[in-house]
Design a protein around this motif. Structure first.
Motif, PDB file in Angstrom:
ATOM      1  N   LEU A   1      -9.650  -0.274   1.042  1.00 15.79           N
ATOM      2  CA  LEU A   1      -8.486  -0.623   1.925  1.00 15.79           C
ATOM      3  C   LEU A   1      -7.329   0.147   1.876  1.00 15.79           C
ATOM      4  O   LEU A   1      -6.358   0.604   2.562  1.00 15.79           O
ATOM      5  N   GLY A   2      -7.076   0.752   0.430  1.00 15.59           N
ATOM      6  CA  GLY A   2      -5.782   1.429   0.270  1.00 15.59           C
ATOM      7  C   GLY A   2      -5.508   1.495  -1.356  1.00 15.59           C
ATOM      8  O   GLY A   2      -6.210   0.921  -2.012  1.00 15.59           O
ATOM      9  N   GLU A   3      -4.326   1.941  -1.688  1.00 13.74           N
ATOM     10  CA  GLU A   3      -3.940   2.261  -2.952  1.00 13.74           C
ATOM     11  C   GLU A   3      -2.497   1.394  -3.174  1.00 13.74           C
ATOM     12  O   GLU A   3      -1.553   1.258  -2.206  1.00 13.74           O
ATOM     13  N   VAL A   4      -2.421   0.726  -4.267  1.00 10.97           N
ATOM     14  CA  VAL A   4      -1.266   0.252  -4.606  1.00 10.97           C
ATOM     15  C   VAL A   4      -0.682   0.625  -5.880  1.00 10.97           C
ATOM     16  O   VAL A   4      -1.283   1.316  -6.857  1.00 10.97           O
ATOM     17  N   ILE A   5       0.706   0.679  -6.192  1.00 15.68           N
ATOM     18  CA  ILE A   5       1.257   0.880  -7.542  1.00 15.68           C
ATOM     19  C   ILE A   5       1.234  -0.172  -8.400  1.00 15.68           C
ATOM     20  O   ILE A   5       2.200  -1.147  -7.909  1.00 15.68           O
ATOM     21  N   ASP A   6       0.622  -0.285  -9.438  1.00 18.88           N
ATOM     22  CA  ASP A   6       0.838  -1.564 -10.143  1.00 18.88           C
ATOM     23  C   ASP A   6       2.014  -1.578 -10.951  1.00 18.88           C
ATOM     24  O   ASP A   6       2.930  -0.949 -10.955  1.00 18.88           O
ATOM     25  N   ARG A   7       2.194  -2.893 -11.609  1.00 22.41           N
ATOM     26  CA  ARG A   7       3.476  -3.157 -12.358  1.00 22.41           C
ATOM     27  C   ARG A   7       3.585  -2.007 -13.566  1.00 22.41           C
ATOM     28  O   ARG A   7       4.940  -1.989 -14.274  1.00 22.41           O
ATOM     29  N   ASP A   8       2.530  -1.348 -13.878  1.00 16.76           N
ATOM     30  CA  ASP A   8       2.803  -0.159 -14.961  1.00 16.76           C
ATOM     31  C   ASP A   8       3.134   0.982 -14.375  1.00 16.76           C
ATOM     32  O   ASP A   8       2.934   2.192 -15.226  1.00 16.76           O
ATOM     33  N   GLY A   9       3.368   0.861 -12.991  1.00 12.19           N
ATOM     34  CA  GLY A   9       3.557   2.485 -12.435  1.00 12.19           C
ATOM     35  C   GLY A   9       2.129   3.154 -12.165  1.00 12.19           C
ATOM     36  O   GLY A   9       2.027   4.510 -11.762  1.00 12.19           O
TER      37      GLY A   9
ATOM     38  N   PHE B   1       0.727  -1.284  -0.165  1.00 11.59           N
ATOM     39  CA  PHE B   1      -0.128  -0.008   0.011  1.00 11.59           C
ATOM     40  C   PHE B   1       0.915   1.248  -0.073  1.00 11.59           C
ATOM     41  O   PHE B   1       1.751   1.275   0.615  1.00 11.59           O
ATOM     42  N   GLN B   2       0.487   2.366  -0.845  1.00 17.05           N
ATOM     43  CA  GLN B   2       0.852   3.555  -0.808  1.00 17.05           C
ATOM     44  C   GLN B   2      -0.309   4.618  -0.892  1.00 17.05           C
ATOM     45  O   GLN B   2      -0.756   4.983  -2.057  1.00 17.05           O
ATOM     46  N   ASN B   3      -0.776   4.858   0.290  1.00 18.13           N
ATOM     47  CA  ASN B   3      -2.029   5.500   0.237  1.00 18.13           C
ATOM     48  C   ASN B   3      -2.064   6.989   0.089  1.00 18.13           C
ATOM     49  O   ASN B   3      -1.104   7.678   0.695  1.00 18.13           O
ATOM     50  N   SER B   4      -2.805   7.503  -0.764  1.00 19.21           N
ATOM     51  CA  SER B   4      -2.762   9.207  -0.881  1.00 19.21           C
ATOM     52  C   SER B   4      -3.995   9.607  -0.609  1.00 19.21           C
ATOM     53  O   SER B   4      -4.216  10.938  -0.075  1.00 19.21           O
ATOM     54  N   TYR B   5      -5.045   8.959  -0.856  1.00 19.67           N
ATOM     55  CA  TYR B   5      -6.552   9.805  -0.508  1.00 19.67           C
ATOM     56  C   TYR B   5      -7.009   9.656   0.995  1.00 19.67           C
ATOM     57  O   TYR B   5      -7.099  10.837   1.366  1.00 19.67           O
ATOM     58  N   SER B   6      -6.436   8.876   1.730  1.00 16.59           N
ATOM     59  CA  SER B   6      -6.835   8.922   3.058  1.00 16.59           C
ATOM     60  C   SER B   6      -5.769   9.809   3.659  1.00 16.59           C
ATOM     61  O   SER B   6      -5.722  10.074   5.000  1.00 16.59           O
ATOM     62  N   ALA B   7      -4.945  10.478   2.915  1.00 20.16           N
ATOM     63  CA  ALA B   7      -3.880  11.526   3.639  1.00 20.16           C
ATOM     64  C   ALA B   7      -4.547  12.988   3.524  1.00 20.16           C
ATOM     65  O   ALA B   7      -4.028  13.913   3.866  1.00 20.16           O
ATOM     66  N   LEU B   8      -5.926  12.908   2.733  1.00 28.07           N
ATOM     67  CA  LEU B   8      -6.652  14.005   2.378  1.00 28.07           C
ATOM     68  C   LEU B   8      -7.255  14.581   3.745  1.00 28.07           C
ATOM     69  O   LEU B   8      -7.212  13.841   4.829  1.00 28.07           O
ATOM     70  N   PRO B   9      -7.661  15.693   4.078  1.00 26.85           N
ATOM     71  CA  PRO B   9      -8.613  16.016   5.293  1.00 26.85           C
ATOM     72  C   PRO B   9      -9.742  14.895   5.571  1.00 26.85           C
ATOM     73  O   PRO B   9     -10.219  14.397   4.906  1.00 26.85           O
ATOM     74  N   ASP B  10      -9.975  15.019   7.097  1.00 26.55           N
ATOM     75  CA  ASP B  10     -11.075  14.052   7.432  1.00 26.55           C
ATOM     76  C   ASP B  10     -12.193  14.321   6.779  1.00 26.55           C
ATOM     77  O   ASP B  10     -13.144  13.260   6.926  1.00 26.55           O
ATOM     78  N   SER B  11     -12.566  15.438   6.144  1.00 25.21           N
ATOM     79  CA  SER B  11     -13.908  15.725   5.675  1.00 25.21           C
ATOM     80  C   SER B  11     -14.151  14.735   4.463  1.00 25.21           C
ATOM     81  O   SER B  11     -15.381  14.780   3.918  1.00 25.21           O
TER      82      SER B  11
ATOM     83  N   ASP C   1     -12.280  25.508  -0.863  1.00 31.93           N
ATOM     84  CA  ASP C   1     -10.837  25.010  -0.436  1.00 31.93           C
ATOM     85  C   ASP C   1     -10.818  23.574  -0.617  1.00 31.93           C
ATOM     86  O   ASP C   1      -9.936  22.673  -1.054  1.00 31.93           O
ATOM     87  N   ALA C   2     -11.984  22.737  -0.186  1.00 30.77           N
ATOM     88  CA  ALA C   2     -12.049  21.305  -0.390  1.00 30.77           C
ATOM     89  C   ALA C   2     -12.055  20.802  -2.068  1.00 30.77           C
ATOM     90  O   ALA C   2     -11.331  19.941  -2.375  1.00 30.77           O
ATOM     91  N   VAL C   3     -13.048  21.769  -2.671  1.00 26.51           N
ATOM     92  CA  VAL C   3     -13.087  21.554  -4.171  1.00 26.51           C
ATOM     93  C   VAL C   3     -11.807  21.796  -4.723  1.00 26.51           C
ATOM     94  O   VAL C   3     -11.437  20.827  -5.605  1.00 26.51           O
ATOM     95  N   ARG C   4     -11.041  22.653  -4.578  1.00 28.72           N
ATOM     96  CA  ARG C   4      -9.669  22.991  -4.945  1.00 28.72           C
ATOM     97  C   ARG C   4      -8.649  21.765  -4.645  1.00 28.72           C
ATOM     98  O   ARG C   4      -7.919  21.472  -5.478  1.00 28.72           O
ATOM     99  N   ARG C   5      -8.734  21.450  -3.303  1.00 28.53           N
ATOM    100  CA  ARG C   5      -7.914  20.474  -2.939  1.00 28.53           C
ATOM    101  C   ARG C   5      -8.121  18.935  -3.524  1.00 28.53           C
ATOM    102  O   ARG C   5      -7.184  18.268  -3.942  1.00 28.53           O
ATOM    103  N   LEU C   6      -9.505  18.710  -3.752  1.00 28.40           N
ATOM    104  CA  LEU C   6      -9.916  17.575  -4.529  1.00 28.40           C
ATOM    105  C   LEU C   6      -9.638  17.688  -6.094  1.00 28.40           C
ATOM    106  O   LEU C   6      -8.992  16.646  -6.646  1.00 28.40           O
ATOM    107  N   ALA C   7      -9.611  18.994  -6.576  1.00 24.42           N
ATOM    108  CA  ALA C   7      -9.142  18.963  -8.157  1.00 24.42           C
ATOM    109  C   ALA C   7      -7.788  18.776  -8.172  1.00 24.42           C
ATOM    110  O   ALA C   7      -7.264  18.278  -9.202  1.00 24.42           O
TER     111      ALA C   7
END
Length: 490
Positions: A95-103, A7-17, A195-201
């Motif tokens: 559950l989380g994110e992975v980087i596949d064999r194609d990156g 796992f290399q998670n990025s979405y769960s590092a965003l704000p709790d909202s 701010d959240a819309v911008r962060r998501l974008a």
């Protein structure tokens, strides 16, 4: 050895909202039905370990693997045109994110893994039938070359879920480029959280459209990129006779993948007004309406992005309308190019679009099977067309058209064999016929028999190849086999 997910998670590092942290609810007795071994390898996972009892427990949500950061994503959405300000993952946990064999970064999500804060009094579980349907159809879409979420595994839980009756429970492990939807943007836009819309974008650009990181107008270009992907996606749906069935904004993926295979279906007899979904009483998401609805959904995305375009509302709206205005041309170009390939035209000439539309009109009038008409037309490039004529209630309707088609193809240098090969490469013979999918589900639900499921998945893995031993899988349903409605899994 222990099952390892890198796992290399990025979405769960965003704000709790953006989500709610919630673990899957353990189940009684998980048993693996099917593991997509090639996909597991592509994701950097060990398929042998996933097929162990420990692997089954992870794929059922009974055990959370090391490195996971389980979350239920927040989103809103227009459902059949009616806005709901809070939906969210009510029966799915990322559950989380992975980087596949194609990156490529890929989400690994458990669908049917128990209640979340977004469940709205639901049980958060999935019945076996919808899990099998999504596994079959999503993997069929993948080999047809259509952008789609995929299915890594299907597991029965050893428990029952209560719908109209008690049904075997199951969990699907779904893999996606991401699970970010138009509805994800709507969740923050309706709360005026710019701010959240911008962060998501910014997150979406980094993840899906990194070429825009240095763009002068990244948010404008983001909308344009999503418009292009959605236009091309819906064109591909129409070219194989696919009906999504529930094109709500919360089922409209920002990555341009097909997501959420609920009341979806492939057409048998060609009918532009065809609807299968039991809840689409007004035909909002009928086959031919899908391009219009895709643009409607994209317009809702544009509304969310307006504050990022300009502080001047009128200016922002004009810029968004200009970007949305490209949808029709992008869709039409992709759809017409695909149709030309389906009828074996290698060049573009005046009159081609009308010629192809005449075929579609004749198919609709004669209740011709969509898939077999185009497949057998490929054979007609090299023979007398007997089999394609048989698809029409009045074969003379095809004969009149075929004369014009043969005159048109004679203007190109390709041999009949070359034309036939090119047409068979784009016109499948095997699709997930509704009656076949239902038969598979009934065998599994009623008899715990997965042999029909395995065989159907095997056949659909080679949709463009003649498979004489499984020729019956190409046949349309008999009158008493027709499936007139498909249902949502909730």
């Amino acid at each position: 050895m222990t099952v390892h997910f890198p796992f290399q998670n990025s979405y769960s590092a965003l704000p709790d909202s953006f989500f709610a942290r919630v673990a899957p609810t353990p189940v009684a007795a998980p048993r693996l039905i099917k593991l997509n071994r090639p996909l597991a390898v592509q994701l950097g996972l060990d398929p042998d370990l996933l097929e162990t009892p420990e692997g089954a427990e992870i794929l059922a949500g009974k055990t959370v693997p090391s490195g996971a950061d389980p979350i239920a994503m927040a989103y809103a959405g227009h459902q059949f045109g009616n806005f709901v300000p809070q939906l969210g993952d009510g029966r799915a946990i990322l559950l989380g994110e992975v980087i596949d064999r194609d990156g490529q970064r890929r989400d690994i999500q458990l669908k049917g893994s128990g209640p979340t804060p977004f469940s709205r009094r639901g049980d958060g579980r999935a019945a076996l039938g919808p899990v099998l349907r999504e596994y079959i159809v999503s993997e069929a879409m993948y080999v047809l070359g259509i952008p789609t979420t995929r299915s890594l595994a299907a597991v029965v839980t050893g428990e029952h879920v209560l719908r109209e009756t008690a049904l075997p429970g199951a969990v699907l492990t779904r893999v996606a480029s991401s699970h970010i939807r138009v509805g994800t943007f709507q969740f923050f836009a309706v709360r005026r959280d710019t701010d959240a819309v911008r962060r998501l974008a910014d997150h979406v650009i980094t993840r899906h459209y990194p070429e825009l990181l240095t763009a002068e107008r990244p948010y404008h270009d983001l909308l344009a990129a999503v418009v292009a992907r959605q236009a091309n996606l819906v064109a591909r749906w129409l070219l194989v006779g696919f009906i999504h069935g529930v094109m709500n904004t919360d089922n409209s993926s920002i990555s341009g993948e097909t997501i959420d295979y609920g009341p979806c279906a492939f057409m048998d007899a060609y009918n532009p007004s065809q609807v299968f979904s039991s809840i689409d009483e007004m035909g909002r998401y009928a086959y031919a309406n899908q391009p219009r609805i895709a643009l409607w959904n994209l317009t809702r995305l544009a509304e969310c992005l307006l504050p990022l375009f300009s502080d001047e509302q009128e200016k922002a709206v004009a810029e968004a309308q200009d970007i949305l205005g490209a949808f029709g041309e992008i869709f039409s170009e992709a759809y017409q190019a695909g149709l030309r390939k389906k009828v074996g035209l290698f060049t573009m000439r005046d009159g081609d679009e009308a010629l192809i539309q005449d075929l579609l009109d004749a198919m609709a009038k004669n209740q011709a099977d969509f898939t077999l008409t185009f497949r057998k037309l490929g054979d007609a490039a090299a023979d007398d067309g007997t089999e394609v004529r048989a698809q029409f209630m009045e074969p003379a309707a095809f004969d009149e058209w075929a004369g014009r088609w043969r005159a048109r193809t004679s203007l190109e240098p390709q041999t009949p064999a070359e034309r036939q090969a090119a047409m068979q490469a784009v016109n499948p013979i095997f699709i997930p016929r509704n009656h076949r999918v239902e038969a598979v589900i009934q065998a599994a639900v009623n008899n715990d028999d997965y042999a029909p499921f395995e065989e159907l998945v095997k056949v659909l893995a080679k949709p463009f190849e003649d498979q004489p031993d499984y020729a019956a899988y190409a046949d349309p349903p008999l009158p008493d086999q027709r499936v007139l409605q498909t249902f949502c899994g909730t």
